[in-house]
Design an enzyme around this catalytic site. Structure first.
Site, mmCIF file in Angstrom:
data_model
loop_
_atom_site.group_PDB
_atom_site.id
_atom_site.type_symbol
_atom_site.label_atom_id
_atom_site.label_comp_id
_atom_site.label_asym_id
_atom_site.label_seq_id
_atom_site.Cartn_x
_atom_site.Cartn_y
_atom_site.Cartn_z
ATOM 1 N N PRO A 11 0.957 -1.174 -0.070
ATOM 2 C CA PRO A 11 -0.124 -0.063 -0.023
ATOM 3 C C PRO A 11 0.846 1.181 -0.116
ATOM 4 C CG PRO A 11 -0.107 -0.886 1.978
ATOM 5 C CD PRO A 11 0.608 -1.981 1.244
ATOM 6 N N ASN A 12 0.438 2.273 -0.687
ATOM 7 C CA ASN A 12 0.837 3.607 -0.883
ATOM 8 C C ASN A 12 2.196 3.648 -1.698
ATOM 9 O OD1 ASN A 12 -1.230 4.940 0.817
ATOM 10 N ND2 ASN A 12 -0.170 3.450 2.562
ATOM 11 N N ARG A 19 5.315 10.740 -2.334
ATOM 12 C CA ARG A 19 4.898 10.421 -1.085
ATOM 13 C C ARG A 19 6.271 10.882 -0.290
ATOM 14 N NH1 ARG A 19 4.719 4.342 1.111
ATOM 15 N NH2 ARG A 19 4.173 4.828 3.356
ATOM 16 N N TYR A 24 11.318 8.752 1.207
ATOM 17 C CA TYR A 24 11.504 7.632 0.376
ATOM 18 C C TYR A 24 12.206 8.044 -0.870
ATOM 19 C CZ TYR A 24 8.081 5.608 3.531
ATOM 20 O OH TYR A 24 7.267 4.934 4.670
ATOM 21 N N ASN A 76 8.047 -5.833 -0.914
ATOM 22 C CA ASN A 76 7.910 -4.572 -0.051
ATOM 23 C C ASN A 76 6.561 -4.396 0.457
ATOM 24 O OD1 ASN A 76 7.824 -1.939 1.326
ATOM 25 N ND2 ASN A 76 8.813 -0.959 -0.076
ATOM 26 N N ALA A 79 3.116 -0.839 4.821
ATOM 27 C CA ALA A 79 2.655 -0.947 6.153
ATOM 28 C C ALA A 79 2.057 -2.241 6.573
ATOM 29 C CB ALA A 79 1.582 0.136 6.627
ATOM 30 N N GLU A 100 12.669 -9.559 1.844
ATOM 31 C CA GLU A 100 12.038 -8.383 2.240
ATOM 32 C C GLU A 100 12.745 -7.115 1.716
ATOM 33 O OE1 GLU A 100 12.240 -8.195 6.475
ATOM 34 O OE2 GLU A 100 10.559 -6.722 6.666
ATOM 35 N N HIS A 102 12.748 -2.796 1.718
ATOM 36 C CA HIS A 102 12.176 -1.545 2.429
ATOM 37 C C HIS A 102 13.151 -0.649 1.901
ATOM 38 C CE1 HIS A 102 9.073 -3.507 4.670
ATOM 39 N NE2 HIS A 102 10.265 -4.284 5.414
ATOM 40 N N ARG A 109 12.931 4.121 12.854
ATOM 41 C CA ARG A 109 11.693 5.005 12.491
ATOM 42 C C ARG A 109 10.950 4.841 13.670
ATOM 43 N NH1 ARG A 109 9.488 4.955 6.686
ATOM 44 N NH2 ARG A 109 7.941 6.505 7.613
HETATM 45 C C1 DQA Z 1 8.264 0.993 3.651
HETATM 46 C C2 DQA Z 1 8.375 0.905 5.267
HETATM 47 C C3 DQA Z 1 7.124 0.976 5.853
HETATM 48 O O1 DQA Z 1 7.281 1.088 7.462
HETATM 49 C C4 DQA Z 1 6.053 1.856 5.471
HETATM 50 O O2 DQA Z 1 4.875 1.487 5.986
HETATM 51 C C5 DQA Z 1 6.037 2.118 3.911
HETATM 52 C C6 DQA Z 1 7.150 1.899 3.039
HETATM 53 C C7 DQA Z 1 9.630 1.261 2.845
HETATM 54 O O3 DQA Z 1 9.669 0.957 1.906
HETATM 55 O O4 DQA Z 1 10.660 2.108 3.458
HETATM 56 O O5 DQA Z 1 4.967 2.137 3.199
HETATM 57 O O6 DQA Z 1 8.315 -0.509 3.544
#
Ligand code: DQA
Length: 144
Positions: A11-12, A19, A24, A76, A79, A100, A102, A109
């Site tokens: 998501p997002n 964003r 990011y 990825n 959240a 995984e 990120h 964080r």
């Molecule tokens: C994320 C880190 C997550 O904590 C966050 O909710 C994201 C992006 C990252 O790529 O740094 O949406 O996965």
């Protein structure tokens, strides 16, 4: 097994580039797809890059990765990383290795980002390297 690497984004992440760029960066998901395709070509791999805002879709795609014989999954889960037992179970349910990814480093964080259900089952975690972390994860997947 095929040479395809599934790259699944949660998501997002469709808003990457716009964003919170201070966290990011300014690369969009399409920019990252381009970087991955270039590197995948050099490594003799192909990339199937997807994004969804829906948790169950990520579960379905993990199952599909195994059914289609993907070599590995870069995930990825955004959240959902920090909340989803369904994703933990899905990763455990398939034999396809999951890496995984990120962009930021969740461990530095807010505290609610310090738990990773994805990380409990993933083969490896790449975090805090920005968009380039996807390429590092692809290189790790090539070694599997
Ligand atoms: C994320 C880190 C997550 O904590 C966050 O909710 C994201 C992006 C990252 O790529 O740094 O949406 O996965």
């Amino acid at each position: 097994m095929t040479n395809t690497i599934y790259v699944l984004n949660g998501p997002n992440l469709n808003l990457l580039g716009l964003r919170e760029p201070e966290i990011y960066g300014s690369d969009t998901l399409d920019d990252i797809a381009g970087m991955l395709e270039d590197r995948a070509r050099e490594l003799g791999l192909s990339v199937d890059m997807r994004q969804t805002n829906h948790e169950g879709m990520l579960v379905d795609w993990l199952h599909e990765a195994q059914a289609e014989g993907a070599k590995a999954v870069l995930l990825n889960a955004a959240a959902y990383t920090h909340t989803s037992i369904a994703l933990l179970d899905a990763i455990k349910a398939i034999r396809t290795p999951v890496i995984e990814v990120h962009i930021s480093d969740p461990m530095t964080r807010e505290e609610f980002r310090h738990i990773s259900y994805v990380g409990m089952a993933a083969k490896k975690t790449v975090q805090g390297l920005g968009a380039k972390g996807y390429v590092a994860a692809l290189e790790a997947a090539a070694e599997l």
